[in-house]
Design a protein around this motif. Structure first.
Motif, PDB file in Angstrom:
ATOM      1  N   GLN A 210       0.868  -1.174   0.000  1.00  0.00           N
ATOM      2  CA  GLN A 210       0.000   0.000   0.000  1.00  0.00           C
ATOM      3  C   GLN A 210       0.908   1.227   0.000  1.00  0.00           C
ATOM      4  O   GLN A 210       2.068   1.156   0.420  1.00  0.00           O
TER       5      GLN A 210
ATOM      6  N   THR B  16      -9.395   0.598   1.295  1.00  0.00           N
ATOM      7  CA  THR B  16      -8.028   1.121   1.144  1.00  0.00           C
ATOM      8  C   THR B  16      -7.274   1.324   2.452  1.00  0.00           C
ATOM      9  O   THR B  16      -6.133   1.801   2.416  1.00  0.00           O
TER      10      THR B  16
ATOM     11  N   TYR C  75      -2.335  -4.837   0.491  1.00  0.00           N
ATOM     12  CA  TYR C  75      -2.859  -5.745  -0.533  1.00  0.00           C
ATOM     13  C   TYR C  75      -1.820  -6.816  -0.840  1.00  0.00           C
ATOM     14  O   TYR C  75      -0.630  -6.655  -0.556  1.00  0.00           O
TER      15      TYR C  75
END
Length: 448
Positions: A117, A256, A260
C-alpha cells in the motif's frame, strides 16, 4: 540489442527493430521511487516459483471459501510445474491444461506479502511485463488471464469481498486484444461500486496485440492527491482512473485502509468469459501460457527519502521497516504511529529483515536510530542489531529494548555504530535470551 535497450527503452527498440525482447530486466526505480518487491523469475527451466515470494492456490476454492474461486471458473488450480513453471529464460509460465477426460488444470499464485500500500501522502506502483496466452478466436474461448490484487483482510476470511477491495491491473478474456482494469469495492450485488461489474475501464494493446507480444501493465495508487486516486496504465499510458470521491467515504476507507497482495493466474471459464460468449468448450486449445517477465512493486514519498540516482536506499533518509527485500519471522501490521502505514511486528530472537542497496555515501555514518515499540512482558527484552552484507557478519551496532508501554507505544532509540561508507545490504537482526516477542519496528535510519 542489449545496448539499444539501455539507450532507447523497450518501446523504442520494438519500433526500431521489430523485436520485443522475451526477457528484460525490470526498470531501475526512477528518482523519488524505491523498490519494495521484485521477482524477475530467473531460474532453471521447469522449476517452480520462489516460495519465499509466492504461495500457490490449490484446488477449486479457498479453504471454506466460495466454490469455483467465487467466479464460476471450471479449472482446478495446482502447484505442478506443468501449470506453473519458470522457462529458464527469465520468465514465468502459467499454462492451462486439459486432460483426456476434458478436465482443466491451471495455476494461481499470490505474494506471501500482504502489505503493499502507499505510505501516507505517497504512492504505490505495481507493474508487470506480460505476454498474454497467444491464442485467439474460437481456440481462446474460456481463457481468462489476470494480474490483480486483493485487500489483505480477505486472506483467511474469504467472505468479505468486495468490501475489502480488489484492484484488477490486467484482465483479458477470449483472446481479445483488450486490457480491462477495475476497482471492486462496496457491497454485492450493486452497491456504490456497481458490483459484480466494478468501476472499470479498458483499452487495446498497440504495436503488437496483447497476445502476440509483451506489454507492461501497471497500477499507481496515489495518496498524494486530493482526492486520493488509483490509476491504471498500459505501456505507460494512463487509460483509467478511479478517485475516492466516486464513492462514499466509508466504502473507500474499507477498501483502502490496509495492505494488498498480488495475484497472477489463468482461469478457464467463469463469469467474465461468460459475458463474451462463454467457454471453454471442445474447440478451446489448452497449453497456451501467460508469460510473465517480472513483477515489481515501487513506492514513493510519504516520509521515505527518495533513493539516490540509480536506485537503492538513502541511509540518511527514513527507511520504512516494512519495505524489506526479504525477512524471516516478522509480521507486517498497521501502525498508529505518526504518519500511519505499517510496521514489522511481534519480532523475537532469531528474526531478521534485509534491506538491499543502502547507500551511506563517502562521509562515514556513525549512528543508527530506529522507531520501536514493545508490549513485552516484564523481564523480556532483546537487542536490535545492524549487520552489513551478511547475517553472519558481526553487528556494527545495536541497542537494547524492553517494554515501552505497549506494542504501539513508540519511541526513537539511537545507537552508535562502527564507521561505514559506500553501498551495503543492511540486515536488522534481533537477539533475545527469551523466546517471546520483544519489539515492533516502524522505521530506521542512520546519521553522521
Amino acid at each position: 540489442l542489449v545496448a539499444a535497450i539501455g539507450t532507447l527503452g523497450l518501446a523504442a527498440v520494438a519500433a526500431a527493430t521489430g523485436v520485443v525482447p522475451a526477457d528484460a530486466s525490470a526498470p531501475a526505480p526512477s528518482a523519488g521511487w524505491s523498490q519494495v518487491f521484485l521477482d524477475d523469475f530467473d531460474g532453471a527451466a521447469g522449476s517452480g516459483v520462489n516460495t519465499s515470494n509466492w504461495q500457490y492456490d490449490i484446488g477449486t476454492s479457498y479453504p471454506g471459501g466460495a466454490a469455483g474461486w467465487g467466479t464460476g471458473e471450471v479449472e482446478t488450480m495446482t502447484s505442478s510445474t506443468s501449470n506453473v513453471a519458470l522457462d529458464g529464460n527469465g520468465n514465468l509460465l502459467i499454462t492451462p491444461r486439459r486432460d483426456g477426460s476434458g478436465n482443466w488444470t491451471s495455476g494461481r499464485i499470490e505474494t506471501k506479502r500482504t502489505d503493499f500500500q502507499p505510505p501516507a501522502g505517497g504512492k504505490l506502483r505495481v507493474q508487470a511485463r506480460i505476454q498474454l496466452p497467444n491464442v485467439t478466436g474460437a481456440a481462446a474461448k474460456g481463457y481468462w488471464p489476470a494480474f490483480w490484487m486483493l485487500g489483505a483482510p480477505f486472506r483467511g476470511n474469504y467472505w468479505n469481498w468486495p468490501s475489502v477491495g480488489e484492484l484488477d491491473i490486467m484482465e483479458n478474456v477470449q483472446g481479445l486484444n483488450t486490457d480491462w482494469s477495475t476497482v471492486h469495492c462496496g457491497t454485492n450485488p450493486g452497491g456504490p461500486c456497481n458490483e459484480t461489474t466494478g468501476i472499470g475501464g479498458s483499452t487495446s494493446c498497440t504495436g503488437t496485440t496483447c497476445q502476440a507480444g509483451f506489454h507492461t501493465y501497471a497500477m499507481e495508487w496515489d495518496r498524494s492527491t486530493s482526492p486520493e486516486e488509483i490509476r491504471f496504465y498500459l505501456d505507460g499510458v494512463n487509460f483509467h482512473t478511479v478517485r475516492a470521491n466516486q464513492v462514499d467515504a466509508t466504502t473507500w476507507a474499507n477498501a483502502t485502509n490496509h495492505g494488498y497482495f498480488v495475484i497472477l493466474n489463468v482461469a478457464m471459464g467463469g463469469g467474465f468469459p461468460g459475458a463474451f460468449g462463454g467457454g471453454p468448450d471442445g474447440g478451446t486449445e489448452p497449453g497456451h501460457p501467460m508469460t510473465v517477465d517480472y513483477v515489481q512493486v515501487l513506492q514513493s514519498g510519504g516520509g521515505t527519502t527518495p533513493p539516490p540516482s540509480g536506485g537503492g536506499r538513502d541511509a540518511y533518509g527514513t527507511i520504512q521497516a516494512e519495505s524489506y527485500d526479504s525477512q524471516s519471522g516478522t509480521t507486517t501490521e498497521s501502525t498508529t504511529d505518526t504518519g500511519g502505514g505499517q510496521d514489522i511486528g511481534y519480532v523475537s530472537g532469531g528474526d531478521w529483515a534485509l534491506y538491499k542497496g543502502v547507500d551511506f555515501g563517502s562521509t562515514p555514518a556513525a549512528q543508527f536510530k530506529a522507531r520501536v515499540a514493545s508490549g513485552a512482558a516484564d523481564g523480556v527484552s532483546g537487542l536490535v542489531e545492524v549487520r552489513l552484507d551478511s547475517r553472519s557478519n558481526a553487528p556494527i551496532g545495536s541497542f537494547a529494548v524492553g517494554n515501552t508501554g505497549g506494542w504501539q507505544t513508540w519511541r526513537t532509540v539511537p545507537a552508535n555504530i562502527s564507521s561505514v561508507t559506500g553501498k551495503h545490504d543492511v540486515y536488522l537482526t534481533f537477539t533475545s535470551g527469551q523466546p517471546a516477542d520483544f519489539v515492533n519496528v516502524n522505521w530506521f535510519g542512520f546519521g553522521h
